[in-house]
Design an enzyme around this catalytic site. Structure first.
Site, PDB file in Angstrom:
ATOM      1  N   GLY A  71    -126.054 105.273 -29.495  1.00 55.98           N
ATOM      2  CA  GLY A  71    -125.288 104.287 -30.146  1.00 55.98           C
ATOM      3  C   GLY A  71    -124.043 104.712 -31.032  1.00 55.98           C
ATOM      4  O   GLY A  71    -123.153 103.573 -31.331  1.00 55.98           O
ATOM      5  N   SER A  72    -123.951 106.066 -31.208  1.00 49.66           N
ATOM      6  CA  SER A  72    -123.086 106.224 -32.236  1.00 49.66           C
ATOM      7  C   SER A  72    -121.646 106.822 -31.344  1.00 49.66           C
ATOM      8  O   SER A  72    -121.561 107.355 -30.342  1.00 49.66           O
ATOM      9  CB  SER A  72    -123.516 107.628 -32.817  1.00 49.66           C
ATOM     10  N   PRO A  73    -120.713 106.089 -31.594  1.00 54.83           N
ATOM     11  CA  PRO A  73    -119.226 106.239 -31.126  1.00 54.83           C
ATOM     12  C   PRO A  73    -118.934 107.902 -31.093  1.00 54.83           C
ATOM     13  O   PRO A  73    -118.293 108.345 -30.136  1.00 54.83           O
ATOM     14  CB  PRO A  73    -118.126 105.585 -31.944  1.00 54.83           C
TER      15      PRO A  73
END
Length: 220
Positions: A11-13
């Site tokens: 989920g982390s850009p």
């Protein structure tokens, strides 16, 4: 020499920007998911690698590095077959660095102002002013693309990876209007056509996109 290992979450850009870089370089690597709710990032073995206990964290055969901007420039410098993703030419690199600083200072903070209350405070009402600020980011990105196909010039660079990873979630809150921002809309599509895009960013981002949509947010 062993494979590099990336620690992160889908989920982390910033994590996805590193996944894009690793795939663009064609590197064989291990990807280990860190269970943040279970506080795996606070275990002694993780703190040894990264005392700030953040993701992404890179382990390159005992050399530990954190912050996605530092990781991506390092990876290109060490493993790139050429310097196209992060040019050695000082003027070209300066433009890439400017875009990277814009990402870390403006793009990231604008996104966090929207997502932090939604994710961590369960506040589903997003002030219109924060969406307006996001539109300001779109306007500036469109300006960067006025005279070139990519954010820092005629060639794909790590700056494109950082911004596209963030944009993947932003468009849930504010779709890119091709009528207002044609260069940006074309760039989004251009990046999606990269052969490794879906593996490195599209599929990993799907869970966070579904999570955002599940919040049933409203703009007020």
């Amino acid at each position: 020499m062993g494979k590099v290992t990336l620690y992160g979450i889908d989920g982390s850009p910033p994590v996805r920007s590193v996944l894009l870089t690793l795939n663009a370089l064609g590197l064989d690597f291990d990807y280990k998911i860190v269970n943040l709710p279970a506080k795996e990032q606070l275990k002694p073995e993780f703190l040894k690698m990264n005392p700030l206990h953040t993701v992404p964290t890179l382990d390159d055969n005992g050399f530990y590095l954190y912050d996605s901007h530092a990781i991506n420039s390092y990876l290109v410098g060490k493993y790139g077959k050429d310097d196209s993703l992060y040019p050695k030419d000082l003027q070209k690199r300066a433009i890439v660095d400017q875009r990277l600083h814009y990402d870390s200072s403006v793009v990231t903070s604008t996104g966090r102002a929207i997502t932090h209350p939604l994710f961590w405070e369960n506040n589903s009402q997003i002030p219109q002013a924060r969406i307006d600020a996001l539109e300001g980011v779109y306007k500036n990105l469109n300006l960067f693309l006025e005279s070139a196909d990519y954010l820092a010039g005629d060639s794909l660079t790590i700056a494109d990876f950082h911004v596209t990873a963030a944009m993947t979630g932003f468009v849930v809150f504010l779709p890119v209007d091709a009528g207002k921002y044609p260069k940006l809309a074309a760039w989004v599509q251009r990046i999606k056509e990269l052969p490794y895009y879906e593996k490195a960013n599209g599929a990993p981002a799907s869970q966070i996109i579904d999570f955002i949509k599940s919040k049933n947010f409203t703009i007020v």
